[in-house]
Design an enzyme around this catalytic site. Structure first.
Site, PDB file in Angstrom:
ATOM      1  N   GLY A   1       0.815  -1.207   0.000  1.00  0.00           N
ATOM      2  CA  GLY A   1       0.000   0.000   0.000  1.00  0.00           C
ATOM      3  C   GLY A   1       0.848   1.257   0.000  1.00  0.00           C
ATOM      4  O   GLY A   1       2.087   1.197  -0.037  1.00  0.00           O
TER       5      GLY A   1
ATOM      6  N   GLY B   1       2.786   3.531   1.471  1.00  0.00           N
ATOM      7  CA  GLY B   1       3.493   3.655   2.736  1.00  0.00           C
ATOM      8  C   GLY B   1       4.093   5.016   2.976  1.00  0.00           C
ATOM      9  O   GLY B   1       4.314   5.419   4.121  1.00  0.00           O
ATOM     10  N   ARG B   2       4.356   5.755   1.896  1.00  0.00           N
ATOM     11  CA  ARG B   2       4.949   7.091   2.033  1.00  0.00           C
ATOM     12  C   ARG B   2       4.174   8.143   1.256  1.00  0.00           C
ATOM     13  O   ARG B   2       4.614   9.284   1.167  1.00  0.00           O
ATOM     14  CB  ARG B   2       6.399   7.079   1.537  1.00  0.00           C
TER      15      ARG B   2
ATOM     16  N   ASP C   1       8.415   5.299   8.932  1.00  0.00           N
ATOM     17  CA  ASP C   1       7.926   6.592   9.404  1.00  0.00           C
ATOM     18  C   ASP C   1       7.162   7.385   8.351  1.00  0.00           C
ATOM     19  O   ASP C   1       6.616   8.453   8.651  1.00  0.00           O
ATOM     20  CB  ASP C   1       9.084   7.444   9.949  1.00  0.00           C
ATOM     21  N   GLY C   2       7.124   6.904   7.114  1.00  0.00           N
ATOM     22  CA  GLY C   2       6.385   7.595   6.073  1.00  0.00           C
ATOM     23  C   GLY C   2       7.024   8.880   5.588  1.00  0.00           C
ATOM     24  O   GLY C   2       6.461   9.598   4.766  1.00  0.00           O
TER      25      GLY C   2
ATOM     26  N   ARG D   1       3.291  15.158  -6.182  1.00  0.00           N
ATOM     27  CA  ARG D   1       3.316  14.617  -7.542  1.00  0.00           C
ATOM     28  C   ARG D   1       1.898  14.406  -8.058  1.00  0.00           C
ATOM     29  O   ARG D   1       0.955  14.288  -7.279  1.00  0.00           O
ATOM     30  CB  ARG D   1       4.117  13.314  -7.591  1.00  0.00           C
TER      31      ARG D   1
ATOM     32  N   ASP E   1       3.672  -3.885  -8.015  1.00  0.00           N
ATOM     33  CA  ASP E   1       3.077  -2.733  -7.327  1.00  0.00           C
ATOM     34  C   ASP E   1       3.655  -1.416  -7.818  1.00  0.00           C
ATOM     35  O   ASP E   1       3.160  -0.351  -7.458  1.00  0.00           O
ATOM     36  CB  ASP E   1       3.247  -2.860  -5.809  1.00  0.00           C
ATOM     37  N   ASN E   2       4.681  -1.472  -8.656  1.00  0.00           N
ATOM     38  CA  ASN E   2       5.263  -0.270  -9.242  1.00  0.00           C
ATOM     39  C   ASN E   2       4.920  -0.135 -10.723  1.00  0.00           C
ATOM     40  O   ASN E   2       5.592   0.594 -11.447  1.00  0.00           O
ATOM     41  CB  ASN E   2       6.790  -0.278  -9.083  1.00  0.00           C
TER      42      ASN E   2
ATOM     43  N   ASP F   1       6.942   5.739  -9.471  1.00  0.00           N
ATOM     44  CA  ASP F   1       7.791   5.367  -8.336  1.00  0.00           C
ATOM     45  C   ASP F   1       9.275   5.382  -8.685  1.00  0.00           C
ATOM     46  O   ASP F   1       9.881   4.355  -8.985  1.00  0.00           O
ATOM     47  CB  ASP F   1       7.389   4.000  -7.774  1.00  0.00           C
TER      48      ASP F   1
END
Length: 513
Positions: free
Chosen positions: A98, A100-101, A133-134, A191, A268-269, A278
């Site tokens: 998912g 994450g950042r 920590d995102g 973005r 996922d990319n 990404d």
């Protein structure tokens, strides 16, 4: 900016988790989770993309908008969320993943009706951060901002970057996973893209056997992003998959054209729209090498090496086919579509090479010509892009050894120069077989071969300067990348200096943010 026009239509259609919990790791049977950005006390805007802002409908930047660009003090109409997806990473099923950042602000529509999603990267943890920590560091944020814009101006489908800001806090990262974590400046990138939907979104829902949601997601994608598809029923989903295959193959050919290596082609990319998405341990290729990978995590197998990107994209499409099989249920169609992917890719690839060489059509003998060229490039270790730039001037070159030595990463002895001269003679004869003039042939080459590439060592220098409070390099690179088919700064049109060979971030990178 017109921040008040940002909406969240995605969250109104699909099941989500509205708890705002950033600690939870597994969020079954949902496609998104609401989440609050962390907010920053002393952010500082480094660069803002005015042209893009106007293009997507946000308009001109005002002083009050800086808070929005750093996900701080957001207005009430912004309902932030992160999406869940799954994926195959380095060929292995990784389960639920998912954003994450990244945190989505929503969607903006411009005057022509074109929609673009807007998201922050580095604005804090989400339920999908996997105990991270995102945050994002300046290093990776500069790379994403500049490279996504460089790819756009090269003509390669890509997500784009609206702004880059310092967060005012430090972030700890182990850049090469060597057990030496260090503090680095934190940053946030905003973005945009028509959509950030990935193969992994479909994989997640299919694996959970949420077929109704899978149908809704695919219908949503077709309605919003594949408006050329007009059939109904099963044929609609077949057309969707065929179009995703075509867009993906076309993207891979563009990567080959400019020498881009993504480095982490996990499912996922992969964008369903055929966008470059990404930007992690990517690299523009310096020395021509089909086996080159910029990602230390990809060693020693080199799964995502430059020359393998075509076949890996096909492998990823097999996983997407498995995910949407419940909608199509036609094994023969999927097999035929995927088996024909290779022939479509190679036909498009060879057409691309013809244009790089200035050939107006592909001839039967060109296959051997291209194979011989690849062997020459490997043996003489020529810089990929600089080779074609020099080839444009080849008939006026009086000293082959001197000029071609400048673009080689090895010493060219007399035997190597002889091989080069033999190849050049064959090339000149091949150009004469064109049915267009020399001037037209040269024009084709110039449109296919950039004069400027955003190489990793240039990014490294730019990051060092920004870290020290300077932006002169940033301004120069921005001007150069906006005009990649012109030689505005000759000092950038050279091969990578040898002193950068062993510096982290110039040749090899890790997946660390």
């Amino acid at each position: 900016m017109n921040i008040d026009k940002i909406t969240q239509p995605f969250t109104e259609i699909f099941p989500g988790d509205f708890s705002g919990n950033t600690i939870q790791r597994t969020t079954p049977k949902v496609l998104f989770s609401t989440v609050e950005p962390v907010g920053f006390e002393n952010p500082e805007l480094i660069i803002f993309n005015e042209k893009l802002s106007e293009e997507i409908g946000l308009g001109k930047l005002e002083e009050k908008d800086v808070d929005f660009l750093t996900a701080t003090n957001l207005p009430e109409n912004i309902k932030t969320y992160a999406t869940a997806y799954a994926g195959h990473q380095f060929g292995n099923w990784a389960g639920q993943l998912g954003d994450g950042r990244t945190i989505l602000a929503g969607e903006i529509t411009n005057e022509t009706g074109q929609k673009n999603e807007i998201q922050w990267k580095g604005a804090g943890a989400t339920p999908y951060s996997r105990h991270a920590d995102g945050r994002a560091v300046l290093r990776s944020s500069v790379r994403e901002y500049l490279m996504s814009e460089a790819m756009y101006h090269l003509g390669v489908p890509t997500t784009r970057a609206l702004s880059l800001s310092l967060t005012g806090e430090n972030v700890v990262r182990d850049i090469m996973y060597s057990g030496n974590p260090q503090e680095e400046k934190g940053a946030v990138v905003v973005r945009t893209a028509e959509s950030f939907l990935r193969f992994g979104h479909f994989e997640l829902i299919s694996t959970q056997k949420e077929i109704n949601t899978l149908i809704n997601l695919t219908d949503f994608a077709i309605k919003n992003y594949f408006k050329n598809i007009t059939d109904e029923g099963e044929q609609k989903y077949k057309d969707f998959f065929s179009e995703v295959c075509t867009r993906t193959a076309d993207l891979m050919v563009e990567w080959f054209r400019v020498g881009f290596v993504h480095g982490v082609m996990n499912t996922d990319n992969m964008s369903i729209l055929g966008l470059t998405i990404d930007y992690g341990p990517f690299s523009m290729m310096d020395e021509y090498d089909l086996n080159f990978t910029p990602n230390t995590t990809d060693l020693p197998g080199r799964r995502y090496a430059f020359g393998k990107q075509g076949q890996i994209s096909q492998w990823n499409l097999w996983q997407l086919a498995n995910a949407i099989f419940p909608l199509i249920k036609d094994e023969k169609f999927l097999e035929e579509t995927l088996n024909s992917y290779g022939s479509y890719f190679w036909k498009a690839h060879d057409k691309m090479l013809c244009e790089k060489f200035g050939f107006n059509e592909l001839k039967k003998e060109d296959e051997d010509f291209f194979i011989n060229w690849q062997g020459l490039m490997h043996e003489l270790q020529f810089d990929y892009i600089l080779f074609f730039n020099l080839l444009e001037k080849v008939e006026s070159i009086s000293d082959f050894k001197t000029d071609f030595q400048k673009i080689s990463y090895t010493y060219l002895d007399d035997s190597k120069i002889k091989k080069l001269e033999d190849f050049i003679q064959k090339y000149i004869q091949r150009v004469k077989a064109n049915t267009i003039s020399k001037e037209e042939s040269l024009d084709v080459m110039k449109k296919s071969n950039p004069k400027f590439l955003l190489r990793n060592y240039l990014l490294f220098e730019c990051i060092e300067e920004i870290t020290n409070g300077k932006t002169e390099m940033l301004k120069k690179l921005t001007k150069a990348l906006e005009n990649p088919y012109e030689e505005i700064f000759p000092e950038f049109s050279v091969k990578k200096p040898a002193n950068y060979d062993d510096i982290s971030g110039c040749s090899m990178l890790s997946c660390s943010s």
